[in-house]
Design an enzyme around this catalytic site. Structure first.
Site, PDB file in Angstrom:
ATOM      1  N   ARG A 108       0.968  -1.331   0.134  1.00 54.64           N
ATOM      2  CA  ARG A 108       0.055   0.141   0.006  1.00 54.64           C
ATOM      3  C   ARG A 108       0.857   1.280   0.049  1.00 54.64           C
ATOM      4  O   ARG A 108       0.539   2.135  -0.573  1.00 54.64           O
ATOM      5  CB  ARG A 108      -1.039  -0.070   1.240  1.00 54.64           C
ATOM      6  CG  ARG A 108      -1.730   1.092   1.226  1.00 54.64           C
ATOM      7  CD  ARG A 108      -2.637   1.770   0.025  1.00 54.64           C
ATOM      8  NE  ARG A 108      -3.396   0.767  -0.770  1.00 54.64           N
ATOM      9  CZ  ARG A 108      -3.599   0.902  -1.757  1.00 54.64           C
ATOM     10  NH1 ARG A 108      -3.228   1.912  -2.515  1.00 54.64           N
ATOM     11  NH2 ARG A 108      -4.270  -0.372  -2.278  1.00 54.64           N
ATOM     12  N   ASP A 141       0.902  38.766 -10.800  1.00 59.95           N
ATOM     13  CA  ASP A 141       0.043  38.077 -10.020  1.00 59.95           C
ATOM     14  C   ASP A 141      -1.430  38.308 -10.566  1.00 59.95           C
ATOM     15  O   ASP A 141      -1.662  39.585 -10.737  1.00 59.95           O
ATOM     16  CB  ASP A 141       0.012  38.518  -8.437  1.00 59.95           C
ATOM     17  CG  ASP A 141      -1.065  37.647  -7.648  1.00 59.95           C
ATOM     18  OD1 ASP A 141      -1.346  36.412  -7.970  1.00 59.95           O
ATOM     19  OD2 ASP A 141      -1.621  38.342  -6.932  1.00 59.95           O
ATOM     20  N   GLU A 194       6.438  39.840  -5.974  1.00 64.36           N
ATOM     21  CA  GLU A 194       5.002  39.880  -6.730  1.00 64.36           C
ATOM     22  C   GLU A 194       4.662  41.203  -6.863  1.00 64.36           C
ATOM     23  O   GLU A 194       4.617  42.048  -5.918  1.00 64.36           O
ATOM     24  CB  GLU A 194       4.166  38.967  -5.737  1.00 64.36           C
ATOM     25  CG  GLU A 194       2.779  38.479  -6.253  1.00 64.36           C
ATOM     26  CD  GLU A 194       1.792  37.759  -5.387  1.00 64.36           C
ATOM     27  OE1 GLU A 194       2.001  36.624  -5.358  1.00 64.36           O
ATOM     28  OE2 GLU A 194       1.192  38.387  -4.503  1.00 64.36           O
ATOM     29  N   LYS A 239       1.909  24.297  -3.013  1.00 60.28           N
ATOM     30  CA  LYS A 239       0.642  23.726  -2.813  1.00 60.28           C
ATOM     31  C   LYS A 239       0.797  22.158  -2.702  1.00 60.28           C
ATOM     32  O   LYS A 239       0.353  21.372  -3.557  1.00 60.28           O
ATOM     33  CB  LYS A 239      -0.441  24.304  -3.604  1.00 60.28           C
ATOM     34  CG  LYS A 239      -0.581  25.724  -3.500  1.00 60.28           C
ATOM     35  CD  LYS A 239      -1.463  26.450  -4.515  1.00 60.28           C
ATOM     36  CE  LYS A 239      -1.548  27.957  -4.306  1.00 60.28           C
ATOM     37  NZ  LYS A 239      -2.423  28.461  -5.363  1.00 60.28           N
ATOM     38  N   LYS A 281       5.621  38.099  -1.309  1.00 59.31           N
ATOM     39  CA  LYS A 281       4.468  38.254  -2.004  1.00 59.31           C
ATOM     40  C   LYS A 281       3.485  39.242  -1.396  1.00 59.31           C
ATOM     41  O   LYS A 281       3.872  40.181  -0.624  1.00 59.31           O
ATOM     42  CB  LYS A 281       3.557  36.864  -1.683  1.00 59.31           C
ATOM     43  CG  LYS A 281       4.432  35.776  -1.811  1.00 59.31           C
ATOM     44  CD  LYS A 281       3.613  34.429  -1.827  1.00 59.31           C
ATOM     45  CE  LYS A 281       2.315  34.209  -3.006  1.00 59.31           C
ATOM     46  NZ  LYS A 281       2.192  33.030  -3.465  1.00 59.31           N
TER      47      LYS A 281
END
Length: 282
Positions: free
Chosen positions: A99, A221, A199, A134, A166
């Protein structure tokens, strides 16, 4: 900082701990410890294979006597019916590693397959597809490996190997200039040679960056393709450029044709379906 190999070893250890606990009582109760056998990794869906090298580590870490015969390497195109590898050893070991190996290989292959699709969409342009942070907690190193196998490029691995200012950093710092100057001072003070990316949300912020300088890459962005074309012209090759935010597979090529160097796509890792495969007794 943990090395890549240390992170992989810890991930495998944690994965076995959560799956096996104080023992795989199903296997231990039904299979003699001396029983030997073979299992094959059967591909059930077309895609790009990824995770073979990690699978070998899973097997050998659990039972060093397991033998792995690989027929298809990472990065190859696979189709239903293909056998990627045959593993020989104690049947108890085959059943207890099955698994974890599948979880890793299905996820990595799903990411590599998605990345290849995006990379192919960019063919003929000078733009490359980047991954993001992410990722599945704890599995980032494997997911970013899968992106590279699929033909993408890794953005920073974490918060430690690049400075990415950012929108929130800019707002909390009090503006573009302050954010960049503090980042540069920090690197000098700490003796760190880190690339600095910033950004920007509009042309006003972009102009501020161009006036000040001192960065390595500028991220546009949530710009439209039309805005991106103008932004690339304003930068005029002085810094690397990156598009991010709201870019889909359908609009990817539009952004690339604006001349941007990179496009970052969270979808490569955050919502990918695993590639279907199974581990069957021979």
């Amino acid at each position: 900082m943990n090395t890549e190999q240390e992170l992989i070893d810890r991930l495998i250890d944690l994965s076995f701990a959560e799956d096996i606990g104080d023992g795989d009582h199903t296997t231990l109760s039904s299979i003699p410890a001396t029983a030997m056998g073979k299992s094959k990794l059967l591909i059930k869906e077309a895609g790009i294979l990824a995770g073979i090298e990690i699978a070998k580590e899973v097997f050998h870490r659990f039972d060093p006597e397991m033998q792995v015969e690989v027929f298809i390497e990472d990065g190859a195109e696979v189709k239903p019916g293909d056998v990627a590898m045959i593993v020989s050893g104690r049947v108890q070991s085959l059943l207890q590693t099955e698994r974890l190996m599948l979880n890793i290989m299905q996820r990595m292959s799903g990411i590599a397959t998605m990345t290849r699709k995006y990379a192919d969409r960019l063919k003929g342009t000078n733009t490359r597809v980047l991954d993001t942070r992410k990722t599945t907690p704890g599995m980032r190193i494997l997911e970013k490996m899968a992106v590279k196998i699929g033909g993408g490029v890794n953005h920073r691995i974490g918060l430690f190997d690049m400075i990415l200012l950012k929108d929130n950093h800019v707002d909390f710092a009090g503006g573009i200039d302050k954010a960049i100057l503090r980042a540069k001072e920090y690197c000098k003070e700490k003796g760190k040679d880190l690339k600095i990316e910033i950004e920007v949300r509009n042309f006003d912020e972009l102009q501020q960056v161009l006036d000040l300088g001192g960065v390595d890459r500028i991220m546009f962005d949530n710009f439209t393709p039309e805005m991106t074309r103008k932004a690339v012209e304003m930068v005029a090759g002085r810094y690397e450029t990156e598009s991010s935010g709201g870019i889909t597979f359908d609009t990817l090529r539009d952004y690339a044709e604006c001349g941007v160097d990179f496009i970052s796509v969270g979808a490569l890792t955050h919502s990918v379906m695993g590639l279907d495969m199974s581990f069957k007794a021979v």
